[in-house]
Design a protein around this motif. Structure first.
Motif, mmCIF file in Angstrom:
data_model
loop_
_atom_site.group_PDB
_atom_site.id
_atom_site.type_symbol
_atom_site.label_atom_id
_atom_site.label_comp_id
_atom_site.label_asym_id
_atom_site.label_seq_id
_atom_site.Cartn_x
_atom_site.Cartn_y
_atom_site.Cartn_z
ATOM 1 N N GLN A 177 0.840 -1.204 0.000
ATOM 2 C CA GLN A 177 0.000 0.000 0.000
ATOM 3 C C GLN A 177 0.873 1.251 0.000
ATOM 4 O O GLN A 177 0.626 2.179 -0.751
ATOM 5 C CB GLN A 177 -0.906 -0.006 1.236
ATOM 6 N N THR A 194 2.525 2.306 -3.383
ATOM 7 C CA THR A 194 1.690 2.888 -4.429
ATOM 8 C C THR A 194 1.586 4.394 -4.280
ATOM 9 O O THR A 194 1.127 5.062 -5.187
ATOM 10 C CB THR A 194 0.280 2.262 -4.439
ATOM 11 N N ASP A 195 1.987 4.948 -3.133
ATOM 12 C CA ASP A 195 1.933 6.387 -2.918
ATOM 13 C C ASP A 195 3.262 7.082 -3.183
ATOM 14 O O ASP A 195 3.348 8.297 -3.114
ATOM 15 C CB ASP A 195 1.477 6.686 -1.489
ATOM 16 N N SER A 215 4.185 11.090 -10.831
ATOM 17 C CA SER A 215 2.983 10.307 -10.572
ATOM 18 C C SER A 215 3.308 9.177 -9.607
ATOM 19 O O SER A 215 4.473 8.860 -9.374
ATOM 20 C CB SER A 215 2.428 9.736 -11.876
ATOM 21 N N SER A 216 2.250 8.588 -9.057
ATOM 22 C CA SER A 216 2.401 7.418 -8.195
ATOM 23 C C SER A 216 1.638 6.266 -8.837
ATOM 24 O O SER A 216 0.792 6.474 -9.718
ATOM 25 C CB SER A 216 1.854 7.699 -6.794
ATOM 26 N N GLU A 217 1.917 5.059 -8.372
ATOM 27 C CA GLU A 217 1.213 3.896 -8.901
ATOM 28 C C GLU A 217 -0.281 3.964 -8.608
ATOM 29 O O GLU A 217 -1.087 3.412 -9.348
ATOM 30 C CB GLU A 217 1.802 2.613 -8.322
ATOM 31 N N SER A 218 -0.662 4.674 -7.552
ATOM 32 C CA SER A 218 -2.078 4.787 -7.202
ATOM 33 C C SER A 218 -2.795 5.841 -8.048
ATOM 34 O O SER A 218 -4.000 6.011 -7.931
ATOM 35 C CB SER A 218 -2.245 5.101 -5.719
ATOM 36 N N GLY A 219 -2.059 6.555 -8.912
ATOM 37 C CA GLY A 219 -2.684 7.508 -9.825
ATOM 38 C C GLY A 219 -2.580 8.965 -9.437
ATOM 39 O O GLY A 219 -3.157 9.821 -10.108
ATOM 40 N N ARG A 220 -1.856 9.293 -8.368
ATOM 41 C CA ARG A 220 -1.659 10.709 -8.025
ATOM 42 C C ARG A 220 -0.851 11.375 -9.125
ATOM 43 O O ARG A 220 0.108 10.807 -9.631
ATOM 44 C CB ARG A 220 -0.923 10.852 -6.695
ATOM 45 N N GLU A 271 -6.056 12.598 -8.626
ATOM 46 C CA GLU A 271 -5.802 11.245 -9.109
ATOM 47 C C GLU A 271 -6.418 11.074 -10.480
ATOM 48 O O GLU A 271 -7.504 11.570 -10.745
ATOM 49 C CB GLU A 271 -6.370 10.211 -8.138
ATOM 50 N N GLU A 276 -6.283 8.160 -14.031
ATOM 51 C CA GLU A 276 -5.774 6.946 -14.664
ATOM 52 C C GLU A 276 -4.703 7.280 -15.707
ATOM 53 O O GLU A 276 -3.763 6.527 -15.913
ATOM 54 C CB GLU A 276 -6.947 6.219 -15.324
#
Length: 135
Positions: free
Chosen positions: A17, A20-21, A59-64, A121, A123
């Protein structure tokens, strides 16, 4: 033994978790070609005398989606930079203003300032960040 496995699983899940940030710098396109997405919504940055001198997209994997931009006031006097003076173009063609500043940012004539802007965020990655002078 079961408790230890559960503890390890919980730590591993928390670790995934957190990763992803983490922000990564997005690759830079070396060819300076302009994008030609339709702008059916007629979204543009507010007219201003601000120009983006340099930007780094992250960007981050979580979409930020964030951008570190260096803004220059090209006007002959002080101006207040607001979120609606800046816009990001996303890879799906949408255009988005950064999340609002608490207050405007005063820049004197010719002053440059670097800022970290959040675009929420999404995609799709950011392709470009620009102002009305940069279009």
């Amino acid at each position: 033994m079961k408790r230890i496995l559960l503890l390890i699983a919980a730590v591993f899940a928390t670790s995934l978790q957190a990763n992803t940030d983490v922000l990564s710098v997005d690759p830079v396109m070396l060819s300076g070609s302009a994008f030609s997405f339709e702008n059916d919504a007629k979204r543009y940055p507010k007219q201003s005398q601000f120009s983006i001198v340099h930007s780094v997209l992250m960007s981050s994997e979580s979409g930020r989606r964030l951008a570190v931009v260096t803004i220059e006031n090209k006007a002959s006097g002080s101006r207040i930079l607001q979120a609606d003076h800046i816009m990001a173009l996303f890879a799906d063609g949408r255009r988005v203003h950064p999340q609002s500043f608490d207050e405007g940012i005063k820049l004197d004539d010719g002053e440059k300032r670097s800022l970290t802007l959040s675009f929420g965020e999404n995609e799709y990655p950011i392709l470009a960040v620009y102002t009305s002078l940069d279009e």
